[in-house]
Design a protein around this motif. Structure first.
Motif, mmCIF file in Angstrom:
data_model
loop_
_atom_site.group_PDB
_atom_site.id
_atom_site.type_symbol
_atom_site.label_atom_id
_atom_site.label_comp_id
_atom_site.label_asym_id
_atom_site.label_seq_id
_atom_site.Cartn_x
_atom_site.Cartn_y
_atom_site.Cartn_z
ATOM 1 N N GLY A 116 0.818 -1.205 0.000
ATOM 2 C CA GLY A 116 0.000 0.000 0.000
ATOM 3 C C GLY A 116 0.849 1.251 0.000
ATOM 4 N N LEU A 117 0.163 2.390 0.023
ATOM 5 C CA LEU A 117 0.835 3.682 -0.033
ATOM 6 C C LEU A 117 1.186 4.233 1.343
ATOM 7 C CD1 LEU A 117 -1.363 5.293 -2.835
ATOM 8 C CD2 LEU A 117 0.928 4.309 -3.064
ATOM 9 N N GLY A 118 0.646 3.637 2.404
ATOM 10 C CA GLY A 118 0.965 4.069 3.757
ATOM 11 C C GLY A 118 0.408 5.433 4.134
ATOM 12 N N LEU A 119 -0.734 5.807 3.546
ATOM 13 C CA LEU A 119 -1.327 7.123 3.792
ATOM 14 C C LEU A 119 -2.458 7.097 4.818
ATOM 15 C CD1 LEU A 119 -1.479 8.256 0.051
ATOM 16 C CD2 LEU A 119 0.285 8.798 1.748
ATOM 17 N N ILE A 120 -3.064 5.908 5.006
ATOM 18 C CA ILE A 120 -4.171 5.738 5.948
ATOM 19 C C ILE A 120 -3.828 4.610 6.913
ATOM 20 C CG2 ILE A 120 -6.551 4.874 6.168
ATOM 21 C CD1 ILE A 120 -7.325 6.439 3.755
ATOM 22 N N LYS A 121 -4.190 4.827 8.177
ATOM 23 C CA LYS A 121 -4.004 3.802 9.195
ATOM 24 C C LYS A 121 -5.383 3.325 9.650
ATOM 25 C CE LYS A 121 -2.927 4.650 13.543
ATOM 26 N NZ LYS A 121 -2.208 5.149 14.713
ATOM 27 N N LYS A 122 -5.521 1.999 9.787
ATOM 28 C CA LYS A 122 -6.764 1.417 10.281
ATOM 29 C C LYS A 122 -6.537 0.893 11.690
ATOM 30 C CE LYS A 122 -7.965 -1.812 7.458
ATOM 31 N NZ LYS A 122 -8.392 -2.768 6.438
ATOM 32 N N ALA A 123 -7.460 1.217 12.584
ATOM 33 C CA ALA A 123 -7.419 0.689 13.952
ATOM 34 C C ALA A 123 -8.749 0.004 14.227
ATOM 35 C CB ALA A 123 -7.183 1.816 14.948
ATOM 36 N N GLN A 124 -8.683 -1.190 14.772
ATOM 37 C CA GLN A 124 -9.905 -1.941 15.037
ATOM 38 C C GLN A 124 -10.809 -1.176 16.001
ATOM 39 O OE1 GLN A 124 -9.181 -5.987 16.217
ATOM 40 N NE2 GLN A 124 -10.890 -6.640 14.961
ATOM 41 N N HIS A 125 -12.099 -1.132 15.649
ATOM 42 C CA HIS A 125 -13.102 -0.450 16.473
ATOM 43 C C HIS A 125 -13.204 -1.175 17.812
ATOM 44 C CE1 HIS A 125 -16.912 1.297 17.693
ATOM 45 N NE2 HIS A 125 -16.754 2.201 16.737
ATOM 46 N N GLU A 126 -13.174 -0.425 18.919
ATOM 47 C CA GLU A 126 -13.179 -1.053 20.243
ATOM 48 C C GLU A 126 -14.508 -1.733 20.584
ATOM 49 O OE1 GLU A 126 -14.247 3.202 20.395
ATOM 50 O OE2 GLU A 126 -12.371 2.276 19.812
ATOM 51 N N ASP A 127 -15.616 -1.289 19.989
ATOM 52 C CA ASP A 127 -16.928 -1.870 20.291
ATOM 53 C C ASP A 127 -17.330 -2.991 19.346
ATOM 54 O OD1 ASP A 127 -17.239 -0.073 22.379
ATOM 55 O OD2 ASP A 127 -18.218 1.417 21.105
ATOM 56 N N ASP A 128 -16.781 -3.003 18.148
ATOM 57 C CA ASP A 128 -17.152 -4.004 17.154
ATOM 58 C C ASP A 128 -15.935 -4.306 16.284
ATOM 59 O OD1 ASP A 128 -18.212 -5.572 15.107
ATOM 60 O OD2 ASP A 128 -20.076 -4.435 15.012
ATOM 61 N N GLY A 129 -15.337 -5.439 16.508
ATOM 62 C CA GLY A 129 -14.108 -5.827 15.827
ATOM 63 C C GLY A 129 -14.220 -5.998 14.325
ATOM 64 N N ARG A 130 -15.437 -5.983 13.801
ATOM 65 C CA ARG A 130 -15.603 -6.096 12.338
ATOM 66 C C ARG A 130 -15.298 -4.791 11.635
ATOM 67 N NH1 ARG A 130 -21.634 -7.649 12.022
ATOM 68 N NH2 ARG A 130 -21.589 -6.068 13.644
ATOM 69 N N TYR A 131 -15.248 -3.701 12.383
ATOM 70 C CA TYR A 131 -15.058 -2.375 11.794
ATOM 71 C C TYR A 131 -13.697 -1.791 12.173
ATOM 72 C CZ TYR A 131 -20.049 -2.709 10.964
ATOM 73 O OH TYR A 131 -21.285 -3.124 10.545
ATOM 74 N N PHE A 132 -13.229 -0.897 11.321
ATOM 75 C CA PHE A 132 -11.946 -0.244 11.554
ATOM 76 C C PHE A 132 -12.108 1.263 11.475
ATOM 77 C CE2 PHE A 132 -10.928 -4.458 10.108
ATOM 78 C CZ PHE A 132 -9.854 -4.826 10.918
ATOM 79 N N LYS A 133 -11.503 1.947 12.436
ATOM 80 C CA LYS A 133 -11.504 3.408 12.424
ATOM 81 C C LYS A 133 -10.333 3.869 11.557
ATOM 82 C CE LYS A 133 -11.695 3.856 17.028
ATOM 83 N NZ LYS A 133 -11.844 4.587 18.294
ATOM 84 N N LEU A 134 -10.574 4.888 10.749
ATOM 85 C CA LEU A 134 -9.573 5.365 9.800
ATOM 86 C C LEU A 134 -8.978 6.694 10.250
ATOM 87 C CD1 LEU A 134 -11.618 4.765 6.520
ATOM 88 C CD2 LEU A 134 -10.011 3.198 7.623
ATOM 89 N N THR A 135 -7.676 6.812 10.117
ATOM 90 C CA THR A 135 -6.983 8.077 10.333
ATOM 91 C C THR A 135 -5.864 8.186 9.302
ATOM 92 O OG1 THR A 135 -5.489 7.058 11.938
ATOM 93 C CG2 THR A 135 -7.404 8.219 12.834
#
Length: 109
Positions: free
Chosen positions: A70-89
């Motif tokens: 990948g390009l290394g421009l976005i980081k995904k962190a697993q959502h603390e309430d639902d592991g199926r989702y990822f928070k983006l920064t």
């Protein structure tokens, strides 16, 4: 933005290389850090495709796949309430690139 402006923006993005869809994702994530793809689509902040389509672009903007880095421009962190989702920064590299392109794109009409 005019058609001529859109063409100029497309040429600008090719320098990095990004698509219009990837650019929209970067802008929206920059303005909404910590949101999931689903949240952004449901709030109509991301309108460039289905959540599945956007997930493919996010993967390319982030860590990539086993056969394509990948390009290394976005980081995904697993959502603390639902592991199926990822928070983006944005990563620091992503923030720097967004600011650089926004500065250059400011003059496109």
């Amino acid at each position: 933005m005019t058609l001529k402006g859109l063409i100029k923006l497309t040429h600008l993005l090719q320098e990095y290389p990004l698509t219009i869809i990837q650019w929209q994702i970067l802008l929206v994530v920059a303005e909404n850090p910590g949101e999931t793809i689903t949240d952004l689509v449901n709030a109509e902040k991301l309108t460039c495709g289905t959540p599945s389509d956007i997930a493919v672009s996010v993967k390319r903007l982030g860590e990539g796949r086993h056969d394509r880095p990948g390009l290394g421009l976005i980081k995904k962190a697993q959502h603390e309430d639902d592991g199926r989702y990822f928070k983006l920064t944005l990563t620091p590299k992503g923030k720097k690139l967004v600011e650089k392109i926004k500065t250059k794109a400011r003059y496109i009409k």
